[in-house]
Scaffold this motif. Sequence first.
Motif, short mmCIF file in Angstrom:
data_model
loop_
_atom_site.label_atom_id
_atom_site.label_comp_id
_atom_site.label_asym_id
_atom_site.label_seq_id
_atom_site.Cartn_x
_atom_site.Cartn_y
_atom_site.Cartn_z
N ALA A 591 0.98 64.98 37.32
CA ALA A 591 1.64 64.83 38.62
C ALA A 591 1.15 63.59 39.36
O ALA A 591 1.73 63.20 40.37
N THR A 592 0.04 62.96 38.87
CA THR A 592 -0.53 61.80 39.56
C THR A 592 -0.86 60.71 38.56
O THR A 592 -1.98 60.65 38.06
N GLY A 741 -11.35 59.92 49.17
CA GLY A 741 -11.82 60.18 47.82
C GLY A 741 -12.43 58.98 47.12
O GLY A 741 -12.63 59.02 45.90
N LEU A 742 -12.72 57.90 47.85
CA LEU A 742 -13.24 56.70 47.20
C LEU A 742 -14.59 56.99 46.56
O LEU A 742 -15.46 57.61 47.18
N PRO A 743 -14.79 56.58 45.31
CA PRO A 743 -16.12 56.73 44.72
C PRO A 743 -17.17 56.02 45.56
O PRO A 743 -16.86 55.05 46.28
N TYR A 770 -7.47 53.55 43.46
CA TYR A 770 -6.61 54.39 42.63
C TYR A 770 -7.28 55.72 42.26
O TYR A 770 -6.67 56.79 42.40
N PRO A 771 -8.54 55.71 41.79
CA PRO A 771 -9.18 57.00 41.48
C PRO A 771 -9.30 57.91 42.70
O PRO A 771 -9.14 59.13 42.58
N GLY A 772 -9.58 57.33 43.87
CA GLY A 772 -9.71 58.15 45.06
C GLY A 772 -8.41 58.82 45.47
O GLY A 772 -8.37 60.03 45.71
N LEU A 773 -7.33 58.04 45.52
CA LEU A 773 -6.05 58.60 45.96
C LEU A 773 -5.48 59.60 44.95
O LEU A 773 -4.75 60.52 45.33
N ALA A 807 1.47 53.65 49.91
CA ALA A 807 2.23 53.31 48.71
C ALA A 807 1.81 54.17 47.51
O ALA A 807 2.56 54.27 46.53
N LEU A 808 0.63 54.76 47.57
CA LEU A 808 0.14 55.57 46.45
C LEU A 808 0.36 57.05 46.66
O LEU A 808 -0.01 57.86 45.80
#
Length: 817
Positions: A591-592, A741-743, A770-773, A807-808
């Motif tokens: 889904a992501t 959610g940012l590392p 990207y990993p956070g979102l 946008a993400l």
Amino acid sequence: MSAQPDASPLYTVAVRALCEFGLRRGDLDQRFSGGPTAQEGIEGHALVASRRGAGYQRELALEGVVGALRVRGRADGYDPALHRLEEVKTHRGRLERQPESVRTLHWAQLMVYGALLCRQQGCADVELALVYLELGSGQETVLTRHCTAAELEAQLLSACAAFEQWARLEAAHRAARDAALQALAFPHAAFRPGQRTLAEAVYRAARGGRRLLAQAPTGIGKTVGTLFPLLKAVPGQGIDRIAFLTAKTSGRALALDALGLLRGSQGPSAGTTREAPAAPQQAKVFPLRVLELVAREKSCEHPDKACHGGSCPLAAGFHDRLPAARLEAVSLPAWEREPLRALAARHGLCPYYLGQELAPWADVFVGDYNHWFDPNALLHGLSGAQGWKTALLVDEAHNLVDRARRMYTAELDPATWRALQRQATGELKRALQRLQRCWREVVRLPAQAEGAEAAESEVPDSTHGQELQPSLLSEDGTVAGVARPAKPRAPQPPYRVLDGMPVKFVEALQLAASAVLAQLADEPGRPDPALLDFAFDALHFARLAAAFGPHALLDLHTDGRHQRLCLRNVVPAPHLQPRLAAAQSVTLFSATLRPPHHHIRLLGLPEDTLQLEVEAPFTAEQLRVRVARRLSTRWRHREASLARIVAIMGAQYDERPGNYLAFFSSYGYLRQVAERFAAERPDIPTWTQARGMSEAEQAAFIECFTEGGRGVGFAVLGGAFSEGIDLAGERLIGAFVATLGLPQVNPVNEQFRERLQAQFGAGFDHAYLYPGLQKVVQAAGRVIRGPEDRGVLHLLDERFDWAEVRALLPGWWRVGE
């Protein structure tokens, strides 16, 4: 059996599989065979070939028909000048420890190759050479036999006679399976919205042998929507096997449920699917063998014993009892964990290794990512050895980047081998002493110093790593919400990046591991866990060191007198590319998966990868999305954020009482908010995620979300409750996400950012944003699970209103105040 083909349908079998099927006898013994990997075997074969003369033929293709069988394979080497056929086997340690049954099997294999060579070339005899290469020293031990064509033909006929009955059963099963799959009907009256689009894309990818990256929202039935078209493609596209790979146990259970539904079976997992009720029981079991792959530690019946006949009763005589168990297995409706365990118990066999033995005869595999992508992956090796056309379904594929990074990362703690050295004697002690000397040289290597006190994590420890984008920086120069790393105070920096791979140290590490394995092979009981762990860690590090390059990072951590050396994978692509290419087709779905180029680049997918984004079946009216503008959850603002967050949560609960989930960036932040919320709103029930929760404790947390219940569950973003849980209807009516959610910003993640920037550009996006979102969207996806659900999502940070973040987010969200 006649040496000439008859009217029976041909069944193709590999030489190795033919010999292993009918000629193995005696105990299961993992002591000798637990060393070399498939890659080391390839490298060993290449080394032997490089020592041979001109005209030496590598990988000589041989084939012949015997009765109903087509036997084929590739002999390791053939020297026409000497008329000598070679079979190369790699090993570690002393060859005399090799069980006689293993040596007998090796000779049988080579003799079958010899028979095929004599048939193919019409020769009367041939010299056979069994070449054993010791990986640590590179020394060859060559055993030779001169055999006539008649002797070899007798060996070939004997091996085929043992296999022919099974081959006929297999051919009948394959015909019945393909006929059943051609007639397979979709198990519901109609496709769900978006499900048909996904299914058609999966079928097209299978038909064209392509790679597909499919983003499809939760709630459309992705599991059935991917399995059904791929099963339908099996007969027409000549697909031999399907592997459904998951990141978590919950995904494996869903796949087994879906397969039970598709087969119309009421087996152990059928009828419990969350996607739909089970189909009625059919009179005849659907001819599809589904094997659930379970980790050895979860299957072992005697964890206190070693895997050989002298220690474990389930290993003693294993190969003698295996044929009867294998024959019974073909009549079972499922090869899932519990049925397989019961079958193993009836025959006195180890359930884990019984599953390994049944793997060549399964049609569909359901297991973890590691079974295909890990360096020692069972399915990848088996598929290559058997020449299968294997189609992969990779579930929740947004997890694959991090999982692959962990698979191809290795860490060493010198305290481990120093402790072993104090108790070691002889060859092992000398090997560990040499390793320690080489380690001292590593510590003195020139390195990049990184000033390094890490801030508290935005999420549980994550090794993600262009210059930082100003829009996400705070005014003091730190990344959105994390304190600036402090400069080291000690002369020895706590974190250093080494400039290159220390070759002498790696060689010493390999020799030490070989010495450990040699000692363990002579121990009759359960291996010393400390020795075994060291050997596995050392070999894993050495294998990755051989492929060290820009995709990886070698760093040294110092905490007082304690040091650790870590070889970290940054970009999994070089490791995953050959494994993705080895499959007939690959569908990665989640889904992501936004943006798709992030996954294509890091996973090593080809540029022509098909991309699909399935339109969500939900409407903006189903989910109210609110952004808390003028609220910061940055590190320095967290104390000030507590009152506002508690007020928003309380007001939402008053507006619509029910069950909510609240996600935070760390356990520390979670605790702060939970304690304040409980103090200010004692009228609202709360329950909180804790570190290291057991499966029972996690289940208890989920059980708090009852239909019509009320309260707030506090959880960590990216943890056990961010994905893979289904709280449909009134069990969950809203969520609060108090983080991007940012590392965390630390020296390791900054190295990731720099390397990703150098390779792809946009290093900050790939390492942090990207990993956070993805974690945010996954957590938010817990709220709306079906067409009847209604809920609310509060994004508790002003940065969610920024264009690069918006946008993400899913396109169907309508973000408001």
